[in-house]
Scaffold this active site. Structure first.
Site, mmCIF file in Angstrom:
data_model
loop_
_atom_site.group_PDB
_atom_site.id
_atom_site.type_symbol
_atom_site.label_atom_id
_atom_site.label_comp_id
_atom_site.label_asym_id
_atom_site.label_seq_id
_atom_site.Cartn_x
_atom_site.Cartn_y
_atom_site.Cartn_z
ATOM 1 C CG ASP A 52 -19.221 13.192 -30.338
ATOM 2 O OD1 ASP A 52 -18.515 12.890 -29.349
ATOM 3 O OD2 ASP A 52 -19.506 12.391 -31.243
ATOM 4 C CE1 TYR A 89 -12.254 6.671 -17.028
ATOM 5 C CE2 TYR A 89 -10.817 6.025 -15.211
ATOM 6 C CZ TYR A 89 -11.926 6.705 -15.686
ATOM 7 O OH TYR A 89 -12.698 7.441 -14.800
#
Length: 257
Positions: free
Chosen positions: A48, A153
């Site tokens: 992860d 982002y």
């Protein structure tokens, strides 16, 4: 000695297409992902990228040296802000720096960014404090306290390209290349989320210029080239794979001057 390539995000999208492409060409692929890839020929190590402890555990499970690393895993801008930065940049950096010493001489690191990151040079002054952080935790602290007032982002994807350019000068001395791929819009399971987080006018212009969205396999083959020995004299470059959108945008801007 068999060739071993690592691919983050190998359970879906471009990462899965890349892993499939590599296995068809006789490469042993280890997928680093939260989810196990549906393809049996792809070995799986749970990882992860939002959790540095998970990254460290994944690295500890890997045996010996590898030939290349493709950092494909990412999340769209609809994810929580800290998750976006953690997965798209900080986790990628942590994984890369944990593994780069185990990549054989002549090997390669390829970081998948986005065409949304192409303006990183213009934003470099803004990115420098993030790039200067040394650890995952420091990067998260920057995110909470100092992040720019714009799309995280875009910041994360710009940071990937800046990091690639800077780090390629360091890894080259050890015989390891580092390059990046900046795709435009790609038809993957996360495309609806990408559409939700992208200015619809910008998305429409991109699709008009390219004619369609890319297939995951079309981006995967570009990444595979940069991982392979055929690109052994390419280092520190960003290969834009957007169907000509950037070229069309640049030419239109030049024509208007």
């Amino acid at each position: 000695m068999s060739t071993v390539f690592l691919v983050s995000g190998a359970s879906s999208g471009v990462g899965r297409a890349l892993a499939q492409f590599l296995t068809r060409h006789g490469v042993s692929v280890v997928g680093l992902d939260r989810r196990e890839p549906p393809d049996r020929e792809i070995a799986h190590v749970p990882c992860d990228l939002a959790d540095p402890g998970s990254i460290d555990a994944a690295v500890d499970r890997l045996d010996g040296q590898v030939d290349a690393l493709a950092n494909v895993a990412g999340v769209p801008g609809t994810a929580p802000v800290e998750t976006v930065l953690a997965v798209n940049f900080l986790g990628m950096r942590h994984l890369t720096e944990s593994l780069v010493g185990r990549i054989r001489r002549g090997g390669s690191v390829v970081n998948v960014s986005s065409s949304e990151g192409r303006h990183w040079v213009a934003h470099l002054a803004e990115l420098r404090p993030l790039l200067a952080t040394r650890t995952f935790a420091e990067g998260m602290r920057w995110c909470r306290e100092q992040r720019p007032d714009r799309s995280v982002y875009d910041v994360s994807k710009e940071a990937v390209l800046a990091y690639t350019t800077a780090s390629s000068t360091l890894t080259w001395g050890d015989g390891v290349r580092m390059n990046a791929v900046a795709p435009g819009t790609v038809r993957t399971p996360s495309l609806p989320e990408v559409e939700r987080s992208t200015d619809p006018r910008r998305l429409a212009r991109q699709r008009s210029a390219a004619g369609r969205d890319a297939e995951a396999s079309e981006i995967a083959s570009v990444v595979a080239f940069l991982m392979s020995n055929e690109s052994r004299w390419v280092n520190g470059q960003t290969l834009v794979a957007d169907g000509g959108v950037a070229a069309a945008t640049t030419w239109a801007a030049l024509q208007s001057r």
